[in-house]
Scaffold this motif. Sequence first.
Motif, PDB file in Angstrom:
ATOM      1  N   PRO A 193       5.304  -9.075   2.799  1.00 30.63           N
ATOM      2  CA  PRO A 193       5.809  -8.625   4.092  1.00 30.63           C
ATOM      3  C   PRO A 193       5.960  -7.107   4.167  1.00 30.63           C
ATOM      4  CG  PRO A 193       7.596  -9.485   2.792  1.00 30.63           C
ATOM      5  CD  PRO A 193       6.335  -9.707   2.007  1.00 30.63           C
ATOM      6  N   LEU A 194       6.113  -6.469   3.016  1.00 31.58           N
ATOM      7  CA  LEU A 194       6.309  -5.031   2.981  1.00 31.58           C
ATOM      8  C   LEU A 194       5.390  -4.444   1.916  1.00 31.58           C
ATOM      9  CD1 LEU A 194       7.944  -2.489   3.813  1.00 31.58           C
ATOM     10  CD2 LEU A 194       9.472  -3.015   1.922  1.00 31.58           C
ATOM     11  N   ASP A 195       4.334  -3.777   2.352  1.00 39.23           N
ATOM     12  CA  ASP A 195       3.438  -3.169   1.367  1.00 39.23           C
ATOM     13  C   ASP A 195       3.474  -1.646   1.457  1.00 39.23           C
ATOM     14  OD1 ASP A 195       2.030  -2.779   3.701  1.00 39.23           O
ATOM     15  OD2 ASP A 195       0.099  -3.312   2.851  1.00 39.23           O
TER      16      ASP A 195
ATOM     17  N   GLU B  40       3.938 -13.959  -0.391  1.00 39.97           N
ATOM     18  CA  GLU B  40       3.767 -13.201   0.844  1.00 39.97           C
ATOM     19  C   GLU B  40       4.094 -11.735   0.611  1.00 39.97           C
ATOM     20  OE1 GLU B  40       5.412 -13.375   5.433  1.00 39.97           O
ATOM     21  OE2 GLU B  40       6.426 -14.493   3.875  1.00 39.97           O
TER      22      GLU B  40
ATOM     23  N   THR C 119       6.237 -17.640  -2.184  1.00 40.75           N
ATOM     24  CA  THR C 119       5.008 -17.752  -1.392  1.00 40.75           C
ATOM     25  C   THR C 119       3.973 -16.694  -1.755  1.00 40.75           C
ATOM     26  OG1 THR C 119       5.802 -16.274   0.360  1.00 40.75           O
ATOM     27  CG2 THR C 119       6.338 -18.638   0.563  1.00 40.75           C
TER      28      THR C 119
ATOM     29  N   ARG D 216       6.451  -8.469  -3.449  1.00 38.35           N
ATOM     30  CA  ARG D 216       6.050  -9.762  -2.888  1.00 38.35           C
ATOM     31  C   ARG D 216       7.220 -10.741  -2.899  1.00 38.35           C
ATOM     32  NH1 ARG D 216       0.535 -10.131  -2.462  1.00 38.35           N
ATOM     33  NH2 ARG D 216      -0.661  -8.801  -3.832  1.00 38.35           N
ATOM     34  N   GLU D 217       7.145 -11.727  -2.020  1.00 37.48           N
ATOM     35  CA  GLU D 217       8.110 -12.814  -2.015  1.00 37.48           C
ATOM     36  C   GLU D 217       7.812 -13.708  -3.211  1.00 37.48           C
ATOM     37  OE1 GLU D 217      10.636 -15.934  -1.457  1.00 37.48           O
ATOM     38  OE2 GLU D 217       8.478 -16.279  -1.569  1.00 37.48           O
TER      39      GLU D 217
END
Length: 149
Positions: free
Chosen positions: A135-137, A133, A131, A127-128
């Motif tokens: 973006p890559l899971d 976020e 945030t 995770r970022e």
Amino acid sequence: MVYFGSEENKDEVLLNFLNEALRETVPKPFVSLTLLNPQLDKNALTDKQAILDVRAQNEDGKQVNLEIQVSNKYDMPKCSLYYAAKMYEEQLGEGQFYKSLKKVISINILTFNQIANDRFHNIYHLREDHTGELPLDDISKFIFGAAEA
């Protein structure tokens, strides 16, 4: 004893276990599984050999590594990440596009607490930091450990 990685148990035992374990994080249940060779290829003679307990692929191409560990060697998080990275890397051949890479999920059933908390089920993603976020899971790690009494 039930063997998760046997051909006769994959459609009922393994499929049901994975769907239950992943129900909070995978949007739709797996419909079918193919057992894959649990041995991860070495890229060089001096590379570390990796043999997974159970390696399966669902109908969408997602791969799952199911590891069962009874002795604590104090390196399970790094081991799990190494196996996931190898499974991810092995998907591409020369000339193939990165967008064809499929998700890799690692599930670790442990008889000891690896994580310093009292939860039985710990889930990790890339995770970022600010945030949260995701973006890559494509590489997810799930650790199941024995909660201390």
